[in-house]
Design a protein around this motif. Structure first.
Motif, PDB file in Angstrom:
ATOM      1  N   ILE A 138      42.197  -9.162  15.890  1.00  0.00           N
ATOM      2  CA  ILE A 138      43.047  -8.429  16.821  1.00  0.00           C
ATOM      3  C   ILE A 138      43.511  -9.350  17.945  1.00  0.00           C
ATOM      4  O   ILE A 138      42.693  -9.915  18.678  1.00  0.00           O
ATOM      5  CB  ILE A 138      42.289  -7.221  17.407  1.00  0.00           C
ATOM      6  CG1 ILE A 138      41.823  -6.286  16.288  1.00  0.00           C
ATOM      7  CG2 ILE A 138      43.167  -6.475  18.400  1.00  0.00           C
ATOM      8  CD1 ILE A 138      40.940  -5.148  16.767  1.00  0.00           C
ATOM      9  N   LYS A 139      44.808  -9.501  18.073  1.00  0.00           N
ATOM     10  CA  LYS A 139      45.379 -10.278  19.176  1.00  0.00           C
ATOM     11  C   LYS A 139      45.341  -9.416  20.437  1.00  0.00           C
ATOM     12  O   LYS A 139      45.700  -8.234  20.401  1.00  0.00           O
ATOM     13  CB  LYS A 139      46.819 -10.677  18.856  1.00  0.00           C
ATOM     14  CG  LYS A 139      47.508 -11.452  19.966  1.00  0.00           C
ATOM     15  CD  LYS A 139      48.954 -11.744  19.601  1.00  0.00           C
ATOM     16  CE  LYS A 139      49.678 -12.449  20.747  1.00  0.00           C
ATOM     17  NZ  LYS A 139      51.120 -12.676  20.436  1.00  0.00           N
ATOM     18  N   ILE A 140      44.912  -9.994  21.545  1.00  0.00           N
ATOM     19  CA  ILE A 140      44.795  -9.241  22.801  1.00  0.00           C
ATOM     20  C   ILE A 140      45.686  -9.859  23.876  1.00  0.00           C
ATOM     21  O   ILE A 140      45.586 -11.056  24.167  1.00  0.00           O
ATOM     22  CB  ILE A 140      43.339  -9.190  23.295  1.00  0.00           C
ATOM     23  CG1 ILE A 140      42.462  -8.454  22.275  1.00  0.00           C
ATOM     24  CG2 ILE A 140      43.255  -8.515  24.661  1.00  0.00           C
ATOM     25  CD1 ILE A 140      40.999  -8.411  22.644  1.00  0.00           C
ATOM     26  N   THR A 141      46.561  -9.051  24.435  1.00  0.00           N
ATOM     27  CA  THR A 141      47.393  -9.455  25.569  1.00  0.00           C
ATOM     28  C   THR A 141      47.046  -8.550  26.748  1.00  0.00           C
ATOM     29  O   THR A 141      47.338  -7.348  26.715  1.00  0.00           O
ATOM     30  CB  THR A 141      48.891  -9.322  25.235  1.00  0.00           C
ATOM     31  OG1 THR A 141      49.208 -10.099  24.070  1.00  0.00           O
ATOM     32  CG2 THR A 141      49.746  -9.799  26.407  1.00  0.00           C
ATOM     33  N   LYS A 142      46.423  -9.104  27.755  1.00  0.00           N
ATOM     34  CA  LYS A 142      45.970  -8.291  28.879  1.00  0.00           C
ATOM     35  C   LYS A 142      47.105  -8.008  29.854  1.00  0.00           C
ATOM     36  O   LYS A 142      48.008  -8.820  30.037  1.00  0.00           O
ATOM     37  CB  LYS A 142      44.815  -8.995  29.604  1.00  0.00           C
ATOM     38  CG  LYS A 142      43.550  -9.112  28.768  1.00  0.00           C
ATOM     39  CD  LYS A 142      42.423  -9.733  29.576  1.00  0.00           C
ATOM     40  CE  LYS A 142      41.136  -9.826  28.760  1.00  0.00           C
ATOM     41  NZ  LYS A 142      40.017 -10.406  29.543  1.00  0.00           N
ATOM     42  N   THR A 143      47.014  -6.867  30.506  1.00  0.00           N
ATOM     43  CA  THR A 143      48.018  -6.488  31.485  1.00  0.00           C
ATOM     44  C   THR A 143      47.916  -7.351  32.741  1.00  0.00           C
ATOM     45  O   THR A 143      46.811  -7.761  33.136  1.00  0.00           O
ATOM     46  CB  THR A 143      47.883  -5.002  31.868  1.00  0.00           C
ATOM     47  OG1 THR A 143      48.909  -4.667  32.812  1.00  0.00           O
ATOM     48  CG2 THR A 143      46.517  -4.715  32.505  1.00  0.00           C
ATOM     49  N   ASN A 144      49.056  -7.572  33.372  1.00  0.00           N
ATOM     50  CA  ASN A 144      49.090  -8.266  34.661  1.00  0.00           C
ATOM     51  C   ASN A 144      49.096  -7.272  35.821  1.00  0.00           C
ATOM     52  O   ASN A 144      49.041  -7.682  36.981  1.00  0.00           O
ATOM     53  CB  ASN A 144      50.342  -9.145  34.749  1.00  0.00           C
ATOM     54  CG  ASN A 144      50.295 -10.324  33.789  1.00  0.00           C
ATOM     55  OD1 ASN A 144      49.237 -10.925  33.593  1.00  0.00           O
ATOM     56  ND2 ASN A 144      51.434 -10.651  33.188  1.00  0.00           N
TER      57      ASN A 144
END
Length: 354
Positions: free
Chosen positions: A3-9
Motif C-alpha cells: 500500500i502506497k501512503i501519501t500523508k496529508t499536509n
C-alpha cells in the motif's frame, strides 16, 4: 499487497467527543484501490481524505452497482485499538459483491487495508465512553459507458469516522412504526446484501415513520405483507414467554453480524433462540396478552437498541413498560464490554490493530 501512503499536509482538528453524532466527521486519510477485469486489483494507496473525480457515465450512477460494509474500531482502556469480527464483514461484503456482479476483495487484503488506515489515523479513534471509529468500506462499478453488463472496472475505498451514539435517544427505548405500504425486499432480490439500493428504497417509509414521531420503520415481507423482517437499518429480536424469536434469514433479510453475535451470546447464556417466521399478528397478539416481554434491534451502528413503543394501524403499543428489558441490557453490556475490551473475549471475536 503493498500500500502506497501519501500523508496529508493539512491534518484536521479532532472534534469534541460530546458532539460526534454519527458520520459527521472524517479522518485525515482514506484508502482507494482500482480494479480492471483484465488485470485484477491494482494501485492500492492511502491518500488525504477528500473529493475525487468520477466519469459521468460511471456504472454506479446509472445502475446502482455498489455495495458497502459498516464496522467499528474500539479504543480499549489500555489504549490499544481492536476490531470486532472483521473477517465476517469481509465475507459479507464479498457475498454482496457477487450478487451485484462486482469483483470481490481477498479477505486477507481487506484485513490488511483496515489495519493500514486505522494505524495511520490512529489518533482519530476516540476514547470517551460510548465512542468508536466507524469504518465504511465500499465498492462500486465505474465503467465509463452506459451499457448494461457485468462490471469490468471498479473501485474499492475505505473511509473512517469517529462516532458517538447512533440514535438521539441513546440507550433509551426507541419508537418503531410498522410499515404496511412499501416493502424492503423479496426473496431472489438483493435484500440479503448491503447495497445502496436497499437503503434508498427504504427512505420513504423511514420518512413517514419520522413524520409521525417514530425513529424507524419495521418492515414486513414483500409477498404476503405479513411476516416481520427487519427494523430500519437493523435486525430485530423479540422475547416472548422467555423465548427469543428473530426472523429467519430467508434471502430478504440482511445476515447481521451483530445479530449473529447476539444469537451466540444468548445461546451461551442458556436462552432458547428460535429463528423462524413471525407474523405481525402474532406479535400484536403477544403485545395484547402481555407475553411480549422485550423487543430490540441489533446492528453495528447502535449495537443493541431497545424498542419501547410499536405503532401499527393507528394504535400505539408499549413494550416492556417502555423501559429497557433485562435481556436487552444484558446483551448490550456484554457485547459492548467485549468490543471495548472491558470484558473477556471468550469467543475470540476481537482482533487487535497492529
Amino acid at each position: 499487497m503493498n500500500i502506497k501512503i501519501t500523508k496529508t499536509n493539512s491534518p484536521k482538528p479532532h472534534p469534541d467527543p460530546s458532539v460526534l453524532g454519527f458520520g459527521k466527521y472524517f479522518t485525515d486519510h482514506m484508502f482507494t484501490m482500482d480494479y480492471a477485469a483484465d488485470k485484477g486489483w491494482f494501485n492500492p494507496e492511502i491518500i488525504p481524505f477528500g473529493k475525487f473525480l468520477m466519469h459521468p457515465a460511471s456504472t454506479v450512477f446509472h445502475y446502482g452497482a455498489e455495495v458497502f460494509e459498516g464496522m467499528k474500531a474500539y479504543r480499549r482502556q489500555d489504549g490499544k485499538i481492536q476490531l470486532f469480527r472483521p473477517l465476517e464483514n469481509a465475507k459479507r461484503m464479498n457475498l454482496s459483491a457477487q450478487r451485484l456482479c462486482l469483483p470481490t476483495v481477498p479477505e486477507e487484503d481487506f484485513i490488511k487495508i483496515l489495519n493500514a488506515l486505522i494505524s495511520l489515523d490512529e489518533a482519530w479513534t476516540p476514547s470517551a465512553a460510548g465512542t468508536s471509529l466507524y469504518l465504511r468500506p465500499f465498492l462500486f462499478g465505474n465503467d465509463e459507458s452506459l451499457g448494461v453488463h457485468p462490471v469490468q472496472n471498479a473501485r474499492f475505498m475505505l473511509i473512517a469516522s469517529p462516532v458517538g451514539s447512533y440514535y438521539k435517544e441513546g440507550l433509551n427505548p426507541v419508537r418503531i412504526l410498522v410499515e404496511d405500504q412499501d416493502v424492503r425486499a423479496v426473496k431472489g432480490g438483493t435484500g440479503y446484501t448491503k447495497c445502496g439500493g436497499n437503503y434508498a428504497a427504504s427512505l420513504r417509509a423511514g420518512k413517514r415513520a419520522q413524520d409521525e414521531g417514530y425513529a424507524q420503520a419495521l418492515w414486513l415481507d414483500g409477498i404476503e405483507r405479513k411476516y416481520i423482517e427487519e427494523v430500519g437499518a437493523m435486525n430485530v429480536m423479540f422475547k416472548i414467554k422467555g423465548q427469543i424469536i428473530t426472523p429467519e434469514l430467508s434471502g430478504s433479510v440482511l445476515p447481521g453480524i451483530t445479530r449473529m453475535s447476539c444469537i451466540e451470546l444468548l445461546q451461551q447464556k442458556g436462552y432458547t433462540v428460535s429463528q423462524r417466521k413471525i407474523s405481525i399478528d402474532e406479535l400484536i397478539s403477544a403485545l395484547e396478552n402481555g407475553s411480549l416481554e422485550e423487543a430490540w434491534g441489533t446492528g453495528t451502528a447502535a449495537v443493541v437498541a431497545s424498542i419501547g413503543t410499536l405503532g401499527y394501524k393507528g394504535k400505539q403499543y408499549t413494550v416492556g413498560g417502555g423501559k429497557i428489558g433485562k435481556t436487552t441490557q444484558e446483551l448490550y453490556d456484554t457485547l459492548t464490554g467485549i468490543q471495548w475490551g472491558t470484558l473477556p473475549d471468550t469467543f475470540k471475536w476481537t482482533q487487535l490493530i497492529k
